[in-house]
Design a protein around this motif. Sequence first.
Motif, PDB file in Angstrom:
ATOM      1  N   GLY A 114       0.790  -1.216   0.000  1.00 44.81           N
ATOM      2  CA  GLY A 114       0.000   0.000   0.000  1.00 44.81           C
ATOM      3  C   GLY A 114       0.826   1.270   0.000  1.00 44.81           C
ATOM      4  N   HIS A 115       2.132   1.160   0.291  1.00 43.83           N
ATOM      5  CA  HIS A 115       2.980   2.342   0.359  1.00 43.83           C
ATOM      6  C   HIS A 115       3.804   2.540  -0.910  1.00 43.83           C
ATOM      7  N   THR A 116       3.749   1.617  -1.819  1.00 40.80           N
ATOM      8  CA  THR A 116       4.503   1.749  -3.057  1.00 40.80           C
ATOM      9  C   THR A 116       3.635   2.260  -4.202  1.00 40.80           C
ATOM     10  N   ARG A 117       2.324   2.328  -3.995  1.00 39.18           N
ATOM     11  CA  ARG A 117       1.429   2.770  -5.049  1.00 39.18           C
ATOM     12  C   ARG A 117       1.262   4.286  -4.987  1.00 39.18           C
ATOM     13  N   GLU A 118       1.308   4.930  -6.116  1.00 42.13           N
ATOM     14  CA  GLU A 118       1.113   6.373  -6.204  1.00 42.13           C
ATOM     15  C   GLU A 118      -0.379   6.669  -6.382  1.00 42.13           C
ATOM     16  N   ILE A 119      -0.907   7.545  -5.565  1.00 38.95           N
ATOM     17  CA  ILE A 119      -2.317   7.908  -5.614  1.00 38.95           C
ATOM     18  C   ILE A 119      -2.415   9.342  -6.132  1.00 38.95           C
ATOM     19  N   PHE A 120      -3.031   9.511  -7.293  1.00 36.90           N
ATOM     20  CA  PHE A 120      -3.145  10.810  -7.947  1.00 36.90           C
ATOM     21  C   PHE A 120      -4.513  11.423  -7.690  1.00 36.90           C
ATOM     22  N   SER A 121      -4.558  12.738  -7.778  1.00 36.12           N
ATOM     23  CA  SER A 121      -5.831  13.439  -7.936  1.00 36.12           C
ATOM     24  C   SER A 121      -6.151  13.484  -9.430  1.00 36.12           C
ATOM     25  N   ILE A 122      -7.417  13.280  -9.766  1.00 36.13           N
ATOM     26  CA  ILE A 122      -7.809  13.047 -11.145  1.00 36.13           C
ATOM     27  C   ILE A 122      -8.307  14.346 -11.791  1.00 36.13           C
ATOM     28  N   ILE A 123      -7.881  14.551 -13.041  1.00 39.29           N
ATOM     29  CA  ILE A 123      -8.389  15.621 -13.897  1.00 39.29           C
ATOM     30  C   ILE A 123      -8.944  14.966 -15.153  1.00 39.29           C
ATOM     31  N   LYS A 124     -10.225  15.184 -15.425  1.00 41.28           N
ATOM     32  CA  LYS A 124     -10.867  14.568 -16.578  1.00 41.28           C
ATOM     33  C   LYS A 124     -10.868  15.525 -17.767  1.00 41.28           C
ATOM     34  N   LEU A 125     -11.118  14.953 -18.940  1.00 41.78           N
ATOM     35  CA  LEU A 125     -11.219  15.787 -20.145  1.00 41.78           C
ATOM     36  C   LEU A 125     -12.426  16.715 -20.082  1.00 41.78           C
ATOM     37  N   SER A 126     -13.481  16.277 -19.404  1.00 39.77           N
ATOM     38  CA  SER A 126     -14.655  17.140 -19.264  1.00 39.77           C
ATOM     39  C   SER A 126     -14.355  18.372 -18.432  1.00 39.77           C
ATOM     40  N   ASP A 127     -13.377  18.275 -17.531  1.00 41.93           N
ATOM     41  CA  ASP A 127     -12.970  19.455 -16.760  1.00 41.93           C
ATOM     42  C   ASP A 127     -12.204  20.440 -17.645  1.00 41.93           C
ATOM     43  N   LEU A 128     -11.428  19.910 -18.595  1.00 37.66           N
ATOM     44  CA  LEU A 128     -10.669  20.794 -19.494  1.00 37.66           C
ATOM     45  C   LEU A 128     -11.573  21.494 -20.499  1.00 37.66           C
ATOM     46  N   ASN A 129     -12.746  20.918 -20.784  1.00 37.13           N
ATOM     47  CA  ASN A 129     -13.664  21.541 -21.742  1.00 37.13           C
ATOM     48  C   ASN A 129     -14.221  22.861 -21.233  1.00 37.13           C
ATOM     49  N   LYS A 130     -14.173  23.080 -19.921  1.00 35.65           N
ATOM     50  CA  LYS A 130     -14.719  24.300 -19.336  1.00 35.65           C
ATOM     51  C   LYS A 130     -13.722  25.460 -19.358  1.00 35.65           C
ATOM     52  N   MET A 131     -12.517  25.209 -19.863  1.00 33.16           N
ATOM     53  CA  MET A 131     -11.513  26.257 -19.932  1.00 33.16           C
ATOM     54  C   MET A 131     -11.523  26.887 -21.323  1.00 33.16           C
ATOM     55  N   ALA A 132     -11.005  28.122 -21.394  1.00 33.84           N
ATOM     56  CA  ALA A 132     -10.989  28.851 -22.664  1.00 33.84           C
ATOM     57  C   ALA A 132      -9.949  28.257 -23.596  1.00 33.84           C
ATOM     58  N   ASP A 133     -10.196  28.380 -24.896  1.00 35.18           N
ATOM     59  CA  ASP A 133      -9.264  27.855 -25.883  1.00 35.18           C
ATOM     60  C   ASP A 133      -7.935  28.598 -25.818  1.00 35.18           C
ATOM     61  N   GLY A 134      -6.824  27.832 -25.962  1.00 39.19           N
ATOM     62  CA  GLY A 134      -5.496  28.419 -25.963  1.00 39.19           C
ATOM     63  C   GLY A 134      -4.981  28.833 -24.605  1.00 39.19           C
ATOM     64  N   SER A 135      -5.647  28.446 -23.524  1.00 41.61           N
ATOM     65  CA  SER A 135      -5.214  28.834 -22.174  1.00 41.61           C
ATOM     66  C   SER A 135      -4.268  27.801 -21.593  1.00 41.61           C
ATOM     67  N   GLU A 136      -3.596  28.207 -20.544  1.00 39.72           N
ATOM     68  CA  GLU A 136      -2.688  27.317 -19.818  1.00 39.72           C
ATOM     69  C   GLU A 136      -3.418  26.796 -18.592  1.00 39.72           C
ATOM     70  N   VAL A 137      -3.456  25.475 -18.464  1.00 39.65           N
ATOM     71  CA  VAL A 137      -4.298  24.840 -17.454  1.00 39.65           C
ATOM     72  C   VAL A 137      -3.436  23.970 -16.547  1.00 39.65           C
ATOM     73  N   ASP A 138      -3.649  24.107 -15.244  1.00 37.01           N
ATOM     74  CA  ASP A 138      -3.107  23.189 -14.251  1.00 37.01           C
ATOM     75  C   ASP A 138      -4.159  23.021 -13.160  1.00 37.01           C
ATOM     76  N   HIS A 139      -3.844  22.279 -12.142  1.00 41.32           N
ATOM     77  CA  HIS A 139      -4.826  21.990 -11.097  1.00 41.32           C
ATOM     78  C   HIS A 139      -5.206  23.245 -10.332  1.00 41.32           C
ATOM     79  N   ALA A 140      -4.253  24.095 -10.031  1.00 44.53           N
ATOM     80  CA  ALA A 140      -4.570  25.328  -9.299  1.00 44.53           C
ATOM     81  C   ALA A 140      -5.496  26.230 -10.113  1.00 44.53           C
ATOM     82  N   LYS A 141      -5.286  26.258 -11.426  1.00 44.31           N
ATOM     83  CA  LYS A 141      -6.144  27.069 -12.288  1.00 44.31           C
ATOM     84  C   LYS A 141      -7.575  26.540 -12.293  1.00 44.31           C
ATOM     85  N   LEU A 142      -7.728  25.241 -12.311  1.00 43.42           N
ATOM     86  CA  LEU A 142      -9.055  24.644 -12.278  1.00 43.42           C
ATOM     87  C   LEU A 142      -9.766  24.910 -10.955  1.00 43.42           C
TER      88      LEU A 142
END
Length: 208
Positions: A114-142
């Motif tokens: 259980g300590h060797t597995r990496e657990i990520f926070s998930i970002i889906k493509l549907s979340d990226l669809n809500k951003m403006a075209d040509g913008s720079e996106v990261d988790h803090a921006k979302l």
Amino acid sequence: MGAFGGQRLAVANMASENTMTMKVFDWKRRENPESAEWHSEPVDVTNIKPAPGATKRRKRVGRGIAAGQGASCGKGMRGQKSRSGESIRRGFEGGQTPLYRRLPKFRGKPLGPGHTREIFSIIKLSDLNKMADGSEVDHAKLVDDKVLTKVNKGRKIFKVLGNGGELTASGLTVKAHAFTKTAKAAIEAKGGKCVLLSKTTQEVLQEA
């Protein structure tokens, strides 16, 4: 000549000799004393042998009181330790709190699965669809744009997944710590870029 006379003669003959002799006091090898030149030959598995007295037979118990270890076989009269089989497990201290439970446990990285597995926070493509075209996106921006509302503060690494529908936003520069193959293909198909971040320093490593 008596027995004592023969012994005196043997001692006199030994004293007259110039060479030093030594008697081996192991009854198994007394008839074949060790040569003083045994170390001149190479030692291998064919001629190596234990030193006299180094090996002993195991003690046979329970063969009568005359043998020295009869009856109770040296284990006493009664009790848990006198029974056959391994009756006390390792670490048992008679009922009191054992040492491995008294010592504090520190959080770290043990060798558990259980300590060797990496657990990520998930970002889906549907979340990226809500951003403006040509913008720079990261988790803090979302999070600032209220696209992501549920944030797990214990997870500091983020991964973009290819599920959540088709990507409609184009020209996005997405920064994350990991990308799936489908997410990377979808972002690049819309003219975007995938920027890989370091999981420890959060710096840009390369374009994925």
